[in-house]
Each structure stands twice: as structure tokens, then as C-alpha cells.
Design a protein around this motif. Structure first.
Motif, mmCIF file in Angstrom:
data_model
loop_
_atom_site.group_PDB
_atom_site.id
_atom_site.type_symbol
_atom_site.label_atom_id
_atom_site.label_comp_id
_atom_site.label_asym_id
_atom_site.label_seq_id
_atom_site.Cartn_x
_atom_site.Cartn_y
_atom_site.Cartn_z
ATOM 1 N N ALA A 163 0.884 -1.235 -0.155
ATOM 2 C CA ALA A 163 -0.170 0.121 -0.063
ATOM 3 C C ALA A 163 0.849 1.152 0.073
ATOM 4 O O ALA A 163 0.417 2.239 -0.594
ATOM 5 N N ALA A 164 2.049 1.311 0.871
ATOM 6 C CA ALA A 164 2.875 2.484 0.648
ATOM 7 C C ALA A 164 3.494 2.657 -0.756
ATOM 8 O O ALA A 164 3.563 3.828 -1.175
ATOM 9 N N ILE A 165 3.701 1.396 -1.312
ATOM 10 C CA ILE A 165 4.378 1.804 -2.709
ATOM 11 C C ILE A 165 3.315 2.420 -3.787
ATOM 12 O O ILE A 165 3.531 3.483 -4.213
ATOM 13 N N ARG A 166 2.074 1.657 -3.416
ATOM 14 C CA ARG A 166 0.938 2.339 -4.330
ATOM 15 C C ARG A 166 0.631 3.805 -3.926
ATOM 16 O O ARG A 166 0.671 4.507 -4.933
ATOM 17 N N ARG A 167 0.742 4.150 -2.687
ATOM 18 C CA ARG A 167 0.365 5.593 -2.332
ATOM 19 C C ARG A 167 1.833 6.412 -2.834
ATOM 20 O O ARG A 167 1.404 7.687 -3.443
ATOM 21 N N ALA A 168 2.849 6.017 -2.787
ATOM 22 C CA ALA A 168 3.868 6.773 -3.399
ATOM 23 C C ALA A 168 3.806 6.948 -4.937
ATOM 24 O O ALA A 168 3.730 8.289 -5.262
ATOM 25 N N VAL A 169 3.334 6.087 -5.574
ATOM 26 C CA VAL A 169 3.223 6.190 -7.041
ATOM 27 C C VAL A 169 1.898 7.137 -7.264
ATOM 28 O O VAL A 169 2.207 8.067 -8.142
ATOM 29 N N ALA A 170 1.007 7.182 -6.696
ATOM 30 C CA ALA A 170 -0.228 7.869 -6.661
ATOM 31 C C ALA A 170 0.204 9.558 -6.529
ATOM 32 O O ALA A 170 -0.213 10.232 -6.962
ATOM 33 N N THR A 171 0.997 9.705 -5.364
ATOM 34 C CA THR A 171 1.081 10.968 -4.880
ATOM 35 C C THR A 171 2.028 11.736 -5.959
ATOM 36 O O THR A 171 1.767 12.589 -6.548
ATOM 37 N N TRP A 172 3.059 10.953 -6.607
ATOM 38 C CA TRP A 172 3.907 11.554 -7.574
ATOM 39 C C TRP A 172 3.214 11.720 -8.698
ATOM 40 O O TRP A 172 3.416 12.625 -9.668
ATOM 41 N N ASP A 173 2.117 10.977 -8.993
ATOM 42 C CA ASP A 173 1.149 11.105 -10.129
ATOM 43 C C ASP A 173 0.547 12.563 -10.142
ATOM 44 O O ASP A 173 0.301 13.355 -11.063
ATOM 45 N N VAL A 174 0.288 12.990 -8.992
ATOM 46 C CA VAL A 174 -0.159 14.328 -8.777
ATOM 47 C C VAL A 174 0.678 15.468 -8.511
ATOM 48 O O VAL A 174 0.502 16.520 -9.215
ATOM 49 N N ILE A 175 1.935 15.285 -8.002
ATOM 50 C CA ILE A 175 2.892 16.494 -7.609
ATOM 51 C C ILE A 175 4.014 16.440 -8.581
ATOM 52 O O ILE A 175 4.574 17.312 -8.698
ATOM 53 N N GLY A 176 4.106 15.299 -9.394
ATOM 54 C CA GLY A 176 5.277 15.266 -10.397
ATOM 55 C C GLY A 176 5.379 16.124 -11.678
ATOM 56 O O GLY A 176 4.309 17.026 -11.591
ATOM 57 N N SER A 177 6.135 16.019 -12.597
ATOM 58 C CA SER A 177 6.175 16.693 -13.558
ATOM 59 C C SER A 177 5.213 16.404 -14.689
ATOM 60 O O SER A 177 5.356 15.628 -15.401
ATOM 61 N N PRO A 178 4.322 17.340 -14.988
ATOM 62 C CA PRO A 178 3.385 17.081 -16.025
ATOM 63 C C PRO A 178 3.967 17.081 -17.742
ATOM 64 O O PRO A 178 3.480 16.426 -18.428
ATOM 65 N N GLY A 179 5.261 17.884 -17.650
ATOM 66 C CA GLY A 179 5.827 17.846 -18.822
ATOM 67 C C GLY A 179 7.149 16.875 -19.401
ATOM 68 O O GLY A 179 7.571 16.572 -20.212
ATOM 69 N N TYR A 180 7.001 15.771 -18.235
ATOM 70 C CA TYR A 180 8.043 14.767 -18.618
ATOM 71 C C TYR A 180 7.366 13.433 -17.984
ATOM 72 O O TYR A 180 6.563 13.439 -17.114
#
Length: 293
Positions: A163-180
Motif C-alpha cells: 500500500a505504501a508503494i501504491r501511495r507513493a506512485v499515486a502521490t507523484w502522479d499528482v505532484i510530479g512533472s506534467p511535462g515529463y
């Protein structure tokens, strides 16, 4: 890399290094809840290849450094009191440099790590040869997150490793770089390793409390004389660009470098740009210091 440990500022700090000890020292400071492994080894190697002796470390309350478990998690019982502030974390960094026998170093910090780097330059100016503040801010009030970013940051702790791994991926999907493109495989790998090294949501909560309780650094940044670089993504939802602008405007002579399409992460496609800018800053800072002697 082999993780090393030392005592500094009353706690144990886990760290490792890249490059030759004879090169320009560069201390890397990571952000909220993030361990030193979030500084990718390839990026550290790239910086080392530019003439730096790179040191990365776990802040207090994350990874393999000391966790203040006895302080508990933020809640009603705290009554507005926090066990430490960003300045105390800056004192940890200063203590680490002293423990490593480094009178001073170039310092680069990401997000909360940028706040710590700013505070290190304020509290221990003799320790900082140059300051690089990345996707950070003098105060949370200068760069409030979007609702989506705040929701991702404040999502409930995970009950187990997967669940921690899934949460990390979901979080970076939101706050990560939309241009990359997001490297979800790497995000999952780092999240898994982070969980295995130390999973401590109350520790992250204590770090967040330190951020929120710390003073606005802008008036103190205005007194700095250290060469400074501010880098920020133009599409950052967690610490919007206004934070980088406020940082650059506060530090006399600071250079502001912004990146379209970059969010609250360090896209691999921009590593060469980051390394170029940091190398230029550290090289010119050391040359100016040598000329002044």
C-alpha cells in the motif's frame, strides 16, 4: 553504496558519499519525509563527475538517522508545541559537516531540504560556500499548495508495504512533472526501499509540523552574502513557483532558473541542466573566495 553513520547535534545521522574527497564538497539535503535515497545515485554520480565530493544524508525522523519516537505524532496533546524546527534540522546539517571534518561546503536542498539549506546559510554562514534552493520557499505562506497536492500529501498512512508503494506512485502522479514522463518503476523501487529502511509516518508528521511552526526566513535571507541559485518548476503544485520567486527575491544577487513542465520532482531529462547550473555556481563561488583571500 555503503551507508555510514556519525553523531552530530546530539543525534545519529546516516549518510554516504560520491566522488573524490579532494573535490569541492557538496551537501545534498532532501525534502519532507524523503530519505537520502531520493537523491538518485546517477544524479549524485553526475554531480561528482562535475568536480564535487557529494554527501547525501537522512534528515532526522527519516531513513536510518535518529527518529524522535518519544515525541509522538502531532495532535491535540501537542497544544501548538513542536519538538523541533527547521533551524534544528539545519543545525544537524552543520553538525554533520563538522563531524566529517568539513569547515564548509556548497549546499543544495530540495523542498523542505531547501528550507533547511536556507536556514543553514542563515544560522551557520561560515559553513556555506554557496546555496542552491530547489522547489522551495522562505515560508509555506508564500507558496500554498493546490488542493489536489495537499490532498495527496495528507492522504492516510499506508497499512503495509504494498500500500505504501501504491501511495507513493499515486502521490507523484499528482505532484510530479506534467511535462515529463513519470518513471513509475523507479518511484515504486525507491518507495519499497524507503519502506524497508524505515517507515515512520509520525516522523514525517513531525517534520511537517516543524515546517509550519518555523518563522518566515525572507527577512533573514535578505542579509545573506552567499552566492545563491534558485531552481523551480513552473508547474509545481506542492510548492508553486511563487515560492521560488520569493526565495530569489529575498536573497541578494540570487539567480532564478525556472523549468516549464517541471513539477515537484527532479526529472531525469533535466539532470544535465541542474548539474550545469550547480557546477557554474560552485565553481564561480570558489574562484571568488580564492581571489578574496
Amino acid at each position: 553504496m555503503t551507508t555510514l553513520r556519525t553523531r552530530a547535534n546530539g543525534i545519529e545521522i546516516a549518510y554516504d558519499t560520491f566522488g573524490s574527497p579532494g573535490d569541492r564538497p557538496l551537501l545534498l539535503i532532501m525534502g519532507l519525509g524523503s530519505q537520502m535515497i531520493h537523491w538518485d545515485e546517477d544524479l549524485c554520480g553526475l554531480l561528482a563527475g562535475r568536480g564535487h565530493h557529494v554527501v547525501r544524508f537522512d534528515n532526522r525522523d527519516v531513513g536510518e538517522s535518529t527518529h524522535l519516537h518519544e515525541a509522538g505524532a502531532p495532535g491535540p496533546g501537542w497544544n501548538g508545541r513542536v519538538p523541533y524546527l527547521v533551524g534544528d534540522m539545519a543545525d544537524d546539517a552543520a553538525g554533520l559537516l563538522e563531524a566529517l571534518g568539513l569547515d564548509s561546503a556548497h549546499v543544495a536542498g530540495v523542498s523542505m531540504g531547501g528550507m533547511i539549506a536556507q536556514s543553514l546559510a542563515i544560522r551557520h554562514p561560515h559553513r556555506v560556500r554557496s546555496l542552491t534552493s530547489i522547489m522551495s520557499t522562505p515560508s509555506p505562506r508564500a507558496a500554498p499548495p493546490t488542493e489536489a497536492a495537499m490532498a495527496a500529501l495528507m492522504s492516510p498512512p499506508s497499512p503495509d508495504r504494498e500500500a505504501a508503494i501504491r501511495r507513493a506512485v499515486a502521490t507523484w502522479d499528482v505532484i510530479g512533472s506534467p511535462g515529463y514522463p513519470a518513471d513509475r518503476e523507479r518511484i515504486a523501487r525507491v518507495a519499497a526501499l524507503s519502506y524497508d529502511r524505515a517507515y515512520d509516518p509520525p516522523g514525517t508528521a513531525r517534520q511537517l509540523a516543524a515546517i509550519m511552526a518555523s518563522e518566515d526566513r525572507a527577512p533573514l535571507l535578505a542579509k545573506l552574502t552567499v552566492p545563491a541559485l534558485v531552481m523551480h518548476g513552473e508547474d509545481d503544485q506542492l510548492v508553486p513557483l511563487s515560492g521560488g520567486i520569493a526565495t530569489a527575491e529575498a536573497i541578494p544577487g540570487a539567480r532564478l532558473l525556472t523549468f516549464p513542465g517541471m513539477g515537484h520532482d527532479l526529472p531525469r531529462e533535466l539532470w544535465t541542466d541542474f548539474a550545469d547550473a550547480i557546477e557554474e555556481l560552485t565553481g564561480s563561488a570558489d574562484q571568488a573566495a580564492a581571489a578574496a583571500r
